[in-house]
Design a protein around this motif. Structure first.
Motif, PDB file in Angstrom:
ATOM      1  N   GLU A 145      85.939 -59.840 -61.945  1.00  0.00           N
ATOM      2  CA  GLU A 145      86.485 -60.997 -61.721  1.00  0.00           C
ATOM      3  C   GLU A 145      86.894 -61.472 -60.358  1.00  0.00           C
ATOM      4  O   GLU A 145      87.325 -60.592 -59.750  1.00  0.00           O
ATOM      5  N   TYR A 165      91.369 -52.884 -56.012  1.00  0.00           N
ATOM      6  CA  TYR A 165      91.745 -54.249 -55.854  1.00  0.00           C
ATOM      7  C   TYR A 165      91.263 -54.550 -54.613  1.00  0.00           C
ATOM      8  O   TYR A 165      91.552 -53.901 -53.582  1.00  0.00           O
ATOM      9  N   ARG A 194      90.450 -56.831 -60.543  1.00  0.00           N
ATOM     10  CA  ARG A 194      90.240 -58.244 -59.865  1.00  0.00           C
ATOM     11  C   ARG A 194      90.070 -58.349 -58.618  1.00  0.00           C
ATOM     12  O   ARG A 194      90.884 -57.576 -57.786  1.00  0.00           O
TER      13      ARG A 194
END
Length: 438
Positions: A357, A303, A328
């Motif tokens: 994303e 992350y 993400r």
């Protein structure tokens, strides 16, 4: 709805004081309320530098200045500063109080400049923006009020480039990153104005800014306003490389783009690139057996809780050269809407087969809650800040601190840009992974 956020990772506009501190022998002078400089330094400062921290002159504007105006007080502070501080440039920055009251700071500064004193000003009232945006405001102010009027003789110089690559102190690794960018650009044949930090010659480089063959912006969006301003005012073209180049692939792509834009002989660029790649991949090959055998001990996903330039740069590096998959990715620099589509495109094409994303979010508390609720039980790597230590501990994740605040790490000249930065990133990631084994 409340306007407050948890775990702030940048400061108000007045945080541009740190950009001034990063210029050799330059001093910010704050026309603001008391305590502003200290709060900013505690969040994004790593040492006081030449004239930062408690050394910064400030008007400490009070109710008196709100009622009667603060221009007289500003003159008193400037008179004192010129007497006791040995500096090459003074940069007056306005805070919320003076901007709300409407003090004519420009007129005050102009009076001192008429006396031949090296001084400029910028409006940086904290409520106007954050320090990413105000960094560009301050750089443009120094260019307009100091660099162009004091332009070095000789006209445009072939091979001279200005590099606008990071926000000093907001990027904890700014000194190491700028040093590596200067090293590799010099290696292919450019003369580099790096402008900030110990690798810069100070104000003499700023006076050379209008004489550059072209400008290089390294980053997702910060610096573009400066480059466009120089294009409009003195006609200097610019090259935009939209993320921090980390490791072999990105660094080579960056140098080839810069070399082609600047018209350098291709053979000259490729000779330097080949030598750097040879050294970079020799280190990787030397550790290949270990990395392969230890692959099950590595985090499987990561992350990012970083600004856009770091998030893109590290995502490309970790995916394409270390094989760690992106979860993400959180971009925390309050990216202006006009630049978000380009950033989303970068994440959509991290490689030929992978995308990620991206979420634009400034609230660290909300980010933490979303990651906790993600539900993926495999081991993770978190690229974040000191705020994320508890999150990493609770999730049994590995944490690499790349963003402010960095209160759990001492930084001198460490950087993650370029070939050398890519190797440092591997060392630091494995250091944290191996430290969890007993």
């Amino acid at each position: 709805m409340s306007g407050s956020i948890e775990q702030p990772r940048f400061s108000c506009a007045l945080g541009a004081q740190q950009s001034v501190v990063a210029i050799r022998r330059s001093v910010p002078v704050l026309h603001s309320g008391p305590g502003c400089a200290n709060k900013i330094e505690r969040l994004i400062g790593q040492g006081e530098g030449y004239a930062g921290g408690s050394t910064i002159p400030c008007t400490n504007a009070s109710e008196k200045e709100v009622v009667f105006g603060g221009e007289t007080r500003l003159r008193e502070v400037l008179d004192g500063a010129f007497k006791v501080i040995d500096a090459d440039l003074f940069v007056v920055l306005t805070g919320c109080t003076s901007d709300i009251v409407g003090d004519d700071v420009g007129s005050v500064v102009k009076d001192y400049r008429k006396r031949g004193l090296p001084i400029v000003f910028a409006e940086t009232g904290g409520f106007k923006s954050n320090n990413y945006v105000s960094h560009e405001v301050v750089v443009n102010a120094i260019i307009d009020q100091y660099a162009i009027p004091n332009r070095a003789p000789g006209g445009v110089k072939q091979g001279l480039v200005n590099v606008f690559a990071t926000v000093p102190y907001q990027d904890p690794y700014w000194q190491g990153n700028l040093a590596e960018l200067k090293r590799i650009l010099t290696g292919i044949g450019f003369t580099v104005n790096i402008l900030f930090g110990p690798e810069s010659e100070g104000l003499s480089e700023w006076r050379e800014i209008p004489n550059a063959q072209f400008n290089i912006v390294v980053g997702a969006w910060v610096g573009l306003r400066v480059a466009k301003h120089l294009e409009e005012t003195v006609g200097t073209p610019y090259l935009h490389f939209p993320y921090l180049p980390v490791g072999g692939i990105a660094s080579t792509e960056f140098l080839r783009a810069a070399g082609a834009f600047g018209g350098l002989p291709k053979q000259q660029v490729e000779a330097f690139v080949a030598d750097e790649e040879r050294k970079f991949y020799t280190h990787i090959e030397r550790m290949a057996d270990f990395i392969l055998e230890f692959r099950y001990g590595l985090p499987r996903r990561f992350y990012s809780i970083l600004d856009a330039s770091y998030a893109i740069g590290f995502s490309k590096y970790l995916l394409n050269e270390l094989g760690i998959l992106p979860a993400r990715q959180y971009v925390i620099d309050d990216t202006p809407p006009a630049h978000r589509k380009a950033i989303e495109e970068q994440f959509a094409h991290l490689s030929d087969r992978r995308s990620a994303e991206v979420v634009f979010e400034t609230d660290g508390g909300r980010i933490s809650r979303e990651i906790r609720q993600d539900g993926n039980s495999s081991r993770a790597l978190i690229l974040g800040s000191g705020w994320d230590r508890d999150l990493a501990s609770d999730l049994h994740a590995d944490l690499l601190i790349l963003s402010v605040p960095v209160q759990y790490r001492l930084i001198l000249n460490c950087g993650y840009a370029g070939y050398r930065g890519g190797l440092r990133a591997i060392e630091d990631i494995y250091d944290r992974v191996l430290n969890t084994y007993r």
